[in-house]
Design a protein around this motif. Sequence first.
Motif, PDB file in Angstrom:
ATOM      1  N   MET A   1     -20.023  13.591  -6.370  1.00  0.00           N
ATOM      2  CA  MET A   1     -19.069  12.807  -5.582  1.00  0.00           C
ATOM      3  C   MET A   1     -17.644  13.302  -5.830  1.00  0.00           C
ATOM      4  SD  MET A   1     -18.337   8.692  -5.606  1.00  0.00           S
ATOM      5  CE  MET A   1     -19.872   8.277  -4.770  1.00  0.00           C
ATOM      6  N   ILE A   2     -16.860  13.321  -4.772  1.00  0.00           N
ATOM      7  CA  ILE A   2     -15.445  13.670  -4.870  1.00  0.00           C
ATOM      8  C   ILE A   2     -14.636  12.453  -4.451  1.00  0.00           C
ATOM      9  CG2 ILE A   2     -13.610  15.210  -4.078  1.00  0.00           C
ATOM     10  CD1 ILE A   2     -15.839  17.213  -3.313  1.00  0.00           C
ATOM     11  N   GLU A   3     -13.665  12.057  -5.296  1.00  0.00           N
ATOM     12  CA  GLU A   3     -12.844  10.892  -5.003  1.00  0.00           C
ATOM     13  C   GLU A   3     -11.371  11.256  -5.149  1.00  0.00           C
ATOM     14  OE1 GLU A   3     -15.122   7.076  -6.646  1.00  0.00           O
ATOM     15  OE2 GLU A   3     -15.171   8.741  -8.073  1.00  0.00           O
ATOM     16  N   ALA A   4     -10.621  11.132  -4.066  1.00  0.00           N
ATOM     17  CA  ALA A   4      -9.186  11.402  -4.079  1.00  0.00           C
ATOM     18  C   ALA A   4      -8.438  10.099  -3.811  1.00  0.00           C
ATOM     19  CB  ALA A   4      -8.820  12.437  -3.022  1.00  0.00           C
ATOM     20  N   GLN A   5      -7.398   9.853  -4.611  1.00  0.00           N
ATOM     21  CA  GLN A   5      -6.587   8.648  -4.460  1.00  0.00           C
ATOM     22  C   GLN A   5      -5.122   9.021  -4.343  1.00  0.00           C
ATOM     23  OE1 GLN A   5      -7.478   5.398  -4.219  1.00  0.00           O
ATOM     24  NE2 GLN A   5      -9.658   5.916  -4.265  1.00  0.00           N
ATOM     25  N   GLU A   6      -4.542   8.757  -3.162  1.00  0.00           N
ATOM     26  CA  GLU A   6      -3.113   9.002  -2.928  1.00  0.00           C
ATOM     27  C   GLU A   6      -2.718  10.418  -3.349  1.00  0.00           C
ATOM     28  OE1 GLU A   6      -0.972   6.911  -1.393  1.00  0.00           O
ATOM     29  OE2 GLU A   6      -2.656   5.556  -1.050  1.00  0.00           O
ATOM     30  N   LEU A   7      -3.552  11.368  -3.038  1.00  0.00           N
ATOM     31  CA  LEU A   7      -3.361  12.748  -3.474  1.00  0.00           C
ATOM     32  C   LEU A   7      -2.187  13.382  -2.720  1.00  0.00           C
ATOM     33  CD1 LEU A   7      -4.731  14.770  -5.406  1.00  0.00           C
ATOM     34  CD2 LEU A   7      -6.099  15.545  -3.465  1.00  0.00           C
ATOM     35  N   THR A   8      -1.223  13.891  -3.478  1.00  0.00           N
ATOM     36  CA  THR A   8      -0.007  14.451  -2.891  1.00  0.00           C
ATOM     37  C   THR A   8       0.350  15.759  -3.582  1.00  0.00           C
ATOM     38  OG1 THR A   8       0.856  12.249  -2.342  1.00  0.00           O
ATOM     39  CG2 THR A   8       2.462  14.049  -2.473  1.00  0.00           C
ATOM     40  N   ASP A  18      -0.082  14.781   1.757  1.00  0.00           N
ATOM     41  CA  ASP A  18       0.742  13.584   1.713  1.00  0.00           C
ATOM     42  C   ASP A  18      -0.108  12.319   1.569  1.00  0.00           C
ATOM     43  OD1 ASP A  18       2.736  11.719   1.953  1.00  0.00           O
ATOM     44  OD2 ASP A  18       3.422  12.344   3.941  1.00  0.00           O
ATOM     45  N   SER A  19      -0.245  11.834   0.337  1.00  0.00           N
ATOM     46  CA  SER A  19      -0.893  10.544   0.040  1.00  0.00           C
ATOM     47  C   SER A  19      -2.270  10.429   0.692  1.00  0.00           C
ATOM     48  CB  SER A  19       0.001   9.382   0.503  1.00  0.00           C
ATOM     49  OG  SER A  19       1.246   9.420  -0.165  1.00  0.00           O
ATOM     50  N   VAL A  20      -3.118  11.397   0.439  1.00  0.00           N
ATOM     51  CA  VAL A  20      -4.446  11.442   1.043  1.00  0.00           C
ATOM     52  C   VAL A  20      -5.461  10.746   0.132  1.00  0.00           C
ATOM     53  CG1 VAL A  20      -6.335  12.976   1.718  1.00  0.00           C
ATOM     54  CG2 VAL A  20      -3.978  13.521   2.371  1.00  0.00           C
ATOM     55  N   THR A  21      -6.226   9.838   0.711  1.00  0.00           N
ATOM     56  CA  THR A  21      -7.274   9.113  -0.012  1.00  0.00           C
ATOM     57  C   THR A  21      -8.592   9.270   0.730  1.00  0.00           C
ATOM     58  OG1 THR A  21      -5.735   7.467  -0.929  1.00  0.00           O
ATOM     59  CG2 THR A  21      -8.077   6.860  -0.815  1.00  0.00           C
ATOM     60  N   PHE A  22      -9.631   9.699   0.036  1.00  0.00           N
ATOM     61  CA  PHE A  22     -10.945   9.835   0.662  1.00  0.00           C
ATOM     62  C   PHE A  22     -12.021   9.911  -0.416  1.00  0.00           C
ATOM     63  CE2 PHE A  22      -9.357  14.200   0.190  1.00  0.00           C
ATOM     64  CZ  PHE A  22     -10.411  14.829  -0.467  1.00  0.00           C
ATOM     65  N   THR A  23     -13.256   9.699   0.003  1.00  0.00           N
ATOM     66  CA  THR A  23     -14.431   9.855  -0.848  1.00  0.00           C
ATOM     67  C   THR A  23     -15.445  10.723  -0.119  1.00  0.00           C
ATOM     68  OG1 THR A  23     -14.124   7.701  -1.919  1.00  0.00           O
ATOM     69  CG2 THR A  23     -16.326   8.679  -2.034  1.00  0.00           C
ATOM     70  N   VAL A  24     -15.971  11.712  -0.820  1.00  0.00           N
ATOM     71  CA  VAL A  24     -17.054  12.541  -0.297  1.00  0.00           C
ATOM     72  C   VAL A  24     -18.310  12.165  -1.075  1.00  0.00           C
ATOM     73  CG1 VAL A  24     -17.856  14.882   0.164  1.00  0.00           C
ATOM     74  CG2 VAL A  24     -15.406  14.378   0.206  1.00  0.00           C
ATOM     75  N   ALA A  25     -19.253  11.552  -0.387  1.00  0.00           N
ATOM     76  CA  ALA A  25     -20.402  10.953  -1.054  1.00  0.00           C
ATOM     77  C   ALA A  25     -21.552  11.940  -1.217  1.00  0.00           C
ATOM     78  CB  ALA A  25     -20.878   9.742  -0.261  1.00  0.00           C
ATOM     79  N   PRO A  26     -22.369  11.734  -2.260  1.00  0.00           N
ATOM     80  CA  PRO A  26     -23.578  12.552  -2.421  1.00  0.00           C
ATOM     81  C   PRO A  26     -24.553  12.323  -1.267  1.00  0.00           C
ATOM     82  CG  PRO A  26     -23.074  11.322  -4.434  1.00  0.00           C
ATOM     83  CD  PRO A  26     -22.203  10.769  -3.355  1.00  0.00           C
ATOM     84  N   GLY A  27     -25.379  13.328  -1.008  1.00  0.00           N
ATOM     85  CA  GLY A  27     -26.397  13.200   0.020  1.00  0.00           C
ATOM     86  C   GLY A  27     -25.891  13.416   1.422  1.00  0.00           C
ATOM     87  N   THR A  28     -24.637  13.880   1.556  1.00  0.00           N
ATOM     88  CA  THR A  28     -24.063  14.111   2.877  1.00  0.00           C
ATOM     89  C   THR A  28     -23.369  15.466   2.914  1.00  0.00           C
ATOM     90  OG1 THR A  28     -21.936  13.084   2.321  1.00  0.00           O
ATOM     91  CG2 THR A  28     -23.625  11.653   3.242  1.00  0.00           C
ATOM     92  N   VAL A  29     -23.270  16.006   4.132  1.00  0.00           N
ATOM     93  CA  VAL A  29     -22.417  17.160   4.396  1.00  0.00           C
ATOM     94  C   VAL A  29     -21.149  16.615   5.049  1.00  0.00           C
ATOM     95  CG1 VAL A  29     -22.141  19.339   5.622  1.00  0.00           C
ATOM     96  CG2 VAL A  29     -24.389  18.694   4.734  1.00  0.00           C
TER      97      VAL A  29
END
Length: 308
Positions: A1-8, A18-29
């Motif tokens: 899993m990849i988790e970004a919080q307010e990444l700048t 610029d303040s990027v927040t997202f989650t890349v979950a397992p089991g998905t492309v």
Amino acid sequence: MIEAQELTKRYGDTTAVDSVTFTVAPGTVTGFLGPNGAGKSTTMRMILGLDRPTSGTVAVNGRPLRRHPAPLREVGAHLGVATHPGRSARSHLRAIAATHRIAAARVDEVLELTGLTAAAAKRVGGFSLGMTARLGLAAALLGDPRTLVLDEPVNGLDPEGVLWFRTLVRDLAADGRTVFLSSHLMSEMAQTADQVLVLGRGKLIAAGSVHEVIDAVSPTTVKVRSPQAGELAVVVADAGGTVNRVGPEAFDVQRLAAPRIGQLAANHGFVLHELIPQRPTLEEAYLSLTADAVEYRSDLHVSLEGAR
């Protein structure tokens, strides 16, 4: 899993991410889309610990990648292939494997997996673009990681190679791995990705499944043709559909699905000659989303006129 919080990430006065927040979950492309200069490569470099964020955080499998004792076993990365042109493919992979005490047998496994066994002893300097792309993927898979970060991984692959890659990453995701990849090939991304993130000028401008992102920009249109088009259009509109008449026996509908329209026609005894859902392509949605975020734009008409 990849988790970004307010990444700048800033470079002087320029804000690349610029303040990027997202989650890349397992089991998905998950596809990572955006114009040149949108901040995709910078984001991927921060995920891999190659660039430090100005602010915010990014974690892979619960922690920053630099804090994992064996990073290659956590994340396989393909950001291009850097190797001495005089080295063979096998030597290149064995050198990487030695940094993590990965067995030589694993080198042979990834060479076979990526179709490079016959070229294993050849110098990398003589590789085609497609073979170089396969070598980059072999290196990414070397540590049998649970997470893959791939930047333009199909560049140079022929149609057979692109199909092979699509099948490979779909299988990896089905095995529960996290696959995060960028590409400018929208038609291929539409067939490969489950989820997409769209970046524009460093900001996250869309996120969701491929269908969700498309529908958010332009919902599916259902083309209807019937000898009783006028009467059927009224019934469809009363049921909540947005109707656009396009001919004496035809109209387009949004906001009402094809099965519902078909049922309404059957309930009222109307004859249907056509009932065709038409979903916009991912490319069309992407171009609409990023229309104001393209940094480098040319006017084809002006360019062609000037060349005469």
